[in-house]
Structure formats: structure tokens, C-alpha cells
Design an enzyme around this catalytic site. Sequence first.
Site, PDB file in Angstrom:
ATOM      1  N   HIS A 410     102.589 -29.942  47.448  1.00 27.93           N
ATOM      2  CA  HIS A 410     104.045 -30.021  47.565  1.00 27.93           C
ATOM      3  C   HIS A 410     104.591 -28.975  48.523  1.00 27.93           C
ATOM      4  O   HIS A 410     103.862 -28.116  49.034  1.00 27.93           O
ATOM      5  CB  HIS A 410     104.701 -29.872  46.191  1.00 27.93           C
ATOM      6  CG  HIS A 410     104.408 -28.578  45.487  1.00 27.93           C
ATOM      7  ND1 HIS A 410     105.146 -27.435  45.696  1.00 27.93           N
ATOM      8  CD2 HIS A 410     103.453 -28.255  44.579  1.00 27.93           C
ATOM      9  CE1 HIS A 410     104.676 -26.461  44.934  1.00 27.93           C
ATOM     10  NE2 HIS A 410     103.641 -26.925  44.245  1.00 27.93           N
ATOM     11  N   CYS A 426      98.956 -25.459  41.910  1.00 24.63           N
ATOM     12  CA  CYS A 426      99.092 -26.528  42.898  1.00 24.63           C
ATOM     13  C   CYS A 426      98.757 -26.042  44.303  1.00 24.63           C
ATOM     14  O   CYS A 426      98.427 -24.887  44.530  1.00 24.63           O
ATOM     15  CB  CYS A 426     100.518 -27.074  42.870  1.00 24.63           C
ATOM     16  SG  CYS A 426     100.912 -27.961  41.353  1.00 24.63           S
TER      17      CYS A 426
END
Length: 451
Positions: A410, A426
Site C-alpha cells: 500500500h 505490510c
Amino acid sequence: MISIKKFALLAAVAPVALCANTFAHAQAFYDRQPAQGQTLLVSPEGDILDFVPEVGEVAISRDRMGRTILVDRRGNLVATEIPAESYYPRNGRSRQQALPGVEDPYQYDEQQAERWDDEVTTASIPDVEPLRPGFDDNLQDMPQGGPDLPLPPDTQPARTVTPDIPVKSDLSRLEITALQVFLDREGVSPGVIDGKMGQNVNKAIVAWQQITGETLDPNNAEDILERLRMTGGMALKSYTITPGDAAGPYVASIPDDYAHKAQLPAMSYTSTAEMLAEKFHMDEGYLRELNPGVDFTIPGTIIKVTDPGETKKGQVSRIVADKGLKQVFAYGEDGALIAAYPASIGSADTPSPSGTVTIERIALNPGYTYNPKVNFQQGNNTKILQIPPGPNGPVGTVWLALSKPTYGIHGTPEPSKIGRTQSHGCIRLTNWDATELAKMVKAGVTVEFLD
């Protein structure tokens, strides 16, 4: 003596001061009058010279088209004299409308800007762009995108970039900027463009050499300038702030507390300067340094920005997230490296997955659902919170959901921290890099984590 390299560098950074008097002085310097109306001196790269070359540094000649040209002592072209009206399109308006009093030749052309904007990676993908299968622009299930965590002082990456790239200590900010812009145009991201060397730049150089099989010397400014010329022109360009740029919408500030974030209408930019910095892949502080004293809220203001070029295109079939290098590699179906991006990947408390997973969904401009039972603990928040979308949201402008629940690739609200901090498990990229990657992948693409 001013070399051609210095001519180019001066033309790239000198503040825009193009007015009737400037050209009058230039014409007096060459002891001649403009043939028809206003004339400009344009470099081989298409940039306007906003300075007068020193006496004895150039000679006046003619090219095959009969135009007046300036050449240096070695016969290299410095500039070509052309009519102002041929450089600035009329776009259906009279010259007086396009160039009022010739005091401001940089008139904003909305149609031209719209065409140009469509080809530039920005912080979000236009709503009119159709979504491919696997895209979900309303996905709210974004559990692991918390704030970046500072690297512990005693934490060292498992691997460092090899070979180490020796760089001269006297490289100027502009020379380093030129290097960063070239790498960005080539699809090997240096992260934010800030005119500073660092591991993100070194990693990009190594990746570029892997893609091309060539050697890139960051100390060879002449070579970098030539490569820039071949890939779209000088590293910096002039940009006119539009009414839309100034209008926003913007928010006054982004609170740290997730409960307060959830109360905002959108996780928007906080200023025109922040938006423009991200639009042109720049560090906001560096944008302000290049434009001292500029009020970015005034439409029509001309500023200097970097020119990162067009978005990298291709079809990515495999992604490798190297935890040690803090870098993401995108490969095509033929196994060749297409692009590389600096990344913040996992942390000791919330490590990234190991092994191989796949991309399941692609969300553009996503909202974010904070669930303390699934996520990290943020402040004193114990309830589920819905945080609206926006470039300053916890996951930025893009979410690539992975087959391992709660993990994804992301964007970020703080691009200057990429590669220098850890994330909550992440893979975090700058918004523009995440956007570029999202355009090249689809559901089913494999993501391999290297420890």
C-alpha cells in the site's frame, strides 16, 4: 568560463524572470532587433534560457532553417532563437489573451494541462479510469496499515546494497536531483526526490544496472544530463499553479489519533505544497527550497518542480519483497526485471509474512477499517473505526490485498520515510510508486518475501 553543463544547470534552476525587459536586454546584447514580435532563446532540450550568455562564451550563427542560433567555442548548440508565438500555443485565443503585454508568457492552458496530467502519476487514480477485474475501489478491509515505526538504533538490515557506490562529496544538490529524476523516469524509484544521496538512490542505481546491463556513474554529470535529454529533457521544469491546485479540497491538519482521523471528511492533503510535492515525486521541504518565498496558494504562480516523466508501463507477473534491502522488485512474464521501489517492510513486533503469497484484490483510494482486535493497538482506541480515504490515510491511495489475511502492499501519508522506517507487517511504498505498481498488476500475481 561557463561550460555547457553549467548552462544547462543554470537554466534548470534559475527563477523564471521572462519579461519584455529581459528580452530587450538580450536583443541589445546581440545588437539586433527581433524580426517579428517577441523572441525567445530556447535550449536544445526545449527549455527557455532566462539568462544572457557571457560575452565571448558564444557565437551567433544560422542553422539550416535560417534561424539564429548560439553555439559555444566547441561548436555545441546552446540555444535557438524562435518567435514567442511559436513556443506558446494560442489555443484559439488572441495573442493578447495568451500573452497579455508579454509580461507573463507562461499562460495556463487547461486543455493541454488535462492531456499532460493524464500521463503523469499523481497521488490518486482518476475516477474515470475503468477498473480491471480484481479491482475494488470501495474496499474497507485494510487491517494492517498503521503508522511507520522508527528503526531501533541497533537494528541493521540483513543485507545492504552491493556493490557500494562511491560518490564524490562535492556533487551538488542539482546534480543529485538530475540523477534521481533519471532513475525515476526509468522505473527504478529513488523514493522522494530531495537532491540527496542515500541508500534509496544507491538501490535504484543497482536495480537500473540489473535491468539494462549498463553501468551508471553518479559522478558523471555530463552523462546524466545526456541521459535526461534522451528521456524527456531537463530534471526541472516550470509549472503554473492552477485554480484547481489552490482550491483543494484540503484539511487543516491530520491528527495522530485514529478516532480523530475517523471524524474527518477525507484524509486529504493539508496544503497545496504537499499536494504538488507528491504530484512531482518530491520532498515537500525540497520543493519549498527550490521556490523560496513562493505562496503556493495563489493560482498563476510559476514554480520550479521536478519532471519525473511518464508512468512506467508493463505487465507484472511476479513481485519480490526483499526485507533486507527494503526494496520491492517487479518482474515480467519473461522473468525480466521491470521496476524497483524502495519500501518499508514489516517490523520486529509485526513482521511481514515469509514465503509466497498472491495479490487477491486491488483497491484504489481505499478507506481503512481500524479494528484493535485484529490490528495493532493505536493510542487508547478500543472500538472499530472507519477512516475515510485520501492520500494522507493510513494506507495512502492504493491497497493491494494479499492472500495472507490483513497484509497488503500500500501507499503512505509520509513518503520521505519510505525505506527508512518499519511498517506494521505490510509493504509500504510512496503513493506514486504504489499507484504505478497497481497499474501493472492484477489479481493472482505472486508476491515472494525474501528474508
